[in-house]
Design a protein around this motif. Structure first.
Motif, short mmCIF file in Angstrom:
data_model
loop_
_atom_site.label_atom_id
_atom_site.label_comp_id
_atom_site.label_asym_id
_atom_site.label_seq_id
_atom_site.Cartn_x
_atom_site.Cartn_y
_atom_site.Cartn_z
N ASP A 27 -66.96 -34.98 12.16
CA ASP A 27 -67.96 -34.98 11.11
C ASP A 27 -69.05 -33.95 11.34
OD1 ASP A 27 -66.69 -37.12 9.78
OD2 ASP A 27 -67.71 -38.58 11.06
N SER A 28 -69.07 -33.36 12.54
CA SER A 28 -70.11 -32.39 12.87
C SER A 28 -69.58 -31.44 13.94
CB SER A 28 -71.36 -33.11 13.38
OG SER A 28 -72.30 -32.19 13.90
N LEU A 29 -70.13 -30.24 13.98
CA LEU A 29 -69.79 -29.29 15.03
C LEU A 29 -70.75 -29.38 16.20
CD1 LEU A 29 -68.91 -26.15 12.88
CD2 LEU A 29 -67.34 -27.75 13.98
N ASP A 30 -71.70 -30.28 16.10
CA ASP A 30 -72.68 -30.46 17.17
C ASP A 30 -72.14 -31.48 18.16
OD1 ASP A 30 -74.94 -29.99 18.55
OD2 ASP A 30 -76.33 -30.79 17.07
N SER A 31 -72.39 -31.26 19.43
CA SER A 31 -71.93 -32.17 20.47
C SER A 31 -72.93 -32.19 21.60
CB SER A 31 -70.55 -31.73 21.00
OG SER A 31 -70.20 -32.46 22.16
N THR A 32 -73.15 -33.37 22.16
CA THR A 32 -74.09 -33.49 23.28
C THR A 32 -73.58 -32.74 24.50
OG1 THR A 32 -73.04 -35.58 23.90
CG2 THR A 32 -74.99 -35.71 22.48
N ARG A 33 -72.27 -32.55 24.59
CA ARG A 33 -71.68 -31.83 25.72
C ARG A 33 -71.74 -30.32 25.50
NH1 ARG A 33 -65.83 -34.13 25.95
NH2 ARG A 33 -66.09 -33.65 23.74
N GLY A 34 -72.00 -29.91 24.27
CA GLY A 34 -72.07 -28.50 23.98
C GLY A 34 -70.75 -27.86 23.61
N THR A 35 -69.66 -28.63 23.71
CA THR A 35 -68.33 -28.10 23.41
C THR A 35 -67.58 -29.02 22.47
OG1 THR A 35 -68.17 -27.01 25.58
CG2 THR A 35 -66.12 -27.38 24.38
N VAL A 36 -67.01 -28.44 21.42
CA VAL A 36 -66.13 -29.18 20.52
C VAL A 36 -64.75 -28.53 20.63
CG1 VAL A 36 -65.68 -29.90 18.14
CG2 VAL A 36 -68.04 -29.73 18.97
N GLN A 37 -63.73 -29.35 20.94
CA GLN A 37 -62.40 -28.79 21.21
C GLN A 37 -61.33 -29.56 20.46
OE1 GLN A 37 -61.62 -28.28 25.36
NE2 GLN A 37 -59.70 -27.20 25.04
N LEU A 51 -76.41 -24.31 14.91
CA LEU A 51 -75.80 -24.53 16.22
C LEU A 51 -76.43 -23.56 17.21
CD1 LEU A 51 -71.94 -24.88 15.57
CD2 LEU A 51 -73.48 -26.67 16.36
N ALA A 52 -76.64 -24.04 18.43
CA ALA A 52 -77.19 -23.18 19.48
C ALA A 52 -76.56 -23.56 20.81
CB ALA A 52 -78.71 -23.31 19.55
N GLU A 53 -76.24 -22.53 21.60
CA GLU A 53 -75.67 -22.72 22.93
C GLU A 53 -74.49 -23.68 22.88
OE1 GLU A 53 -78.72 -23.77 25.69
OE2 GLU A 53 -79.96 -22.03 25.21
N ALA A 54 -73.54 -23.38 22.01
CA ALA A 54 -72.39 -24.25 21.80
C ALA A 54 -71.09 -23.46 21.94
CB ALA A 54 -72.46 -24.91 20.43
N GLN A 55 -69.99 -24.21 22.15
CA GLN A 55 -68.67 -23.61 22.20
C GLN A 55 -67.73 -24.38 21.28
OE1 GLN A 55 -67.14 -21.97 26.01
NE2 GLN A 55 -68.69 -23.24 26.98
#
Length: 224
Positions: A27-37, A51-55
């Protein structure tokens, strides 16, 4: 692996339909871990997409309509981005690897400090976009894209391929263009001809560049 060849350039693109690969809807490209895979994200109308500092690793983004986009230090690997509209987009200090951007609108986008490796822009609209300090470290191609009044400044576009693109009043500023492939495009209305040292063109495009230079220098041709 999905491979596409344009002129002397071969681009390796993400293969997201291979056996054993499952993309989970998010539902979002944001993640507390910083990575969505291994993700699939799409069909959303958004006021903003920040988005900032994300992968983003191995996934598909489709059908996104965002009025404002702000990506800072967002690195993308093995991702397809398609059929989306990114209004008032700003993308800075990021790396794209094995990325296919297809049928997207990034009109007026500001792309600054991106590193591109195995990236294909296909059927995209970049009218009035600004490309600054873009660095290419691997195969990159713009195929069937509209770049009306877009500008490239302090970019390294060595070996980049432009094919069947609209380059009306597209400005090529200071930068590196060694072996940039401009064949199969109308070059008669581009700007910054003097910066295009060592590019690759077809014999018939020499007159295009001459016309572009005459227009840029506002040279009057006549007997009076």
């Amino acid at each position: 692996m999905a491979i596409r060849t344009f002129g002397h350039t071969t681009i390796t693109l993400p293969e997201l339909d291979e056996p054993g690969l499952y993309l989970s809807n998010v539902d979002s490209l944001d993640s507390t871990r910083g990575t969505v895979q291994d993700f699939a994200y799409g069909e959303a109308d958004l006021r903003s997409l920040d988005l900032a500092e994300a992968q983003l690793v191995t996934g598909r983004i489709a059908g996104i309509r965002a009025k404002r986009v702000e990506f800072e230090q967002v690195n993308i690997h093995g991702v397809e981005i398609g059929d989306s509209e990114f209004g008032s987009a700003r993308w800075t200090e990021s790396k794209l690897t094995r990325v296919h951007v297809r049928d997207c609108k990034l009109m007026g986008a500001a792309l600054d400090g991106l590193v591109l490796d195995d990236v294909l822009f296909e059927g995209c609209k970049f009218d009035f976009a600004t490309f600054e300090k873009i660095r290419v470290t691997g195969p990159v191609a713009f195929i069937g894209c509209v770049l009306t009044e877009a500008s490239f400044t302090d970019c390294d576009l060595s070996d980049v391929v432009f094919t069947d693109c609209t380059l009306r009043l597209t400005e090529f500023g200071t930068g590196r263009y060694r072996n940039t492939d401009l064949r199969e495009n109308d070059l008669s209305a581009i700007r910054g001809v003097a910066h295009l040292a060592k590019v690759r063109i077809d014999p018939g495009q020499q007159s295009d560049l001459a016309e572009a230079l005459v227009n840029e220098l506002d040279i009057a041709i006549g007997d009076d």
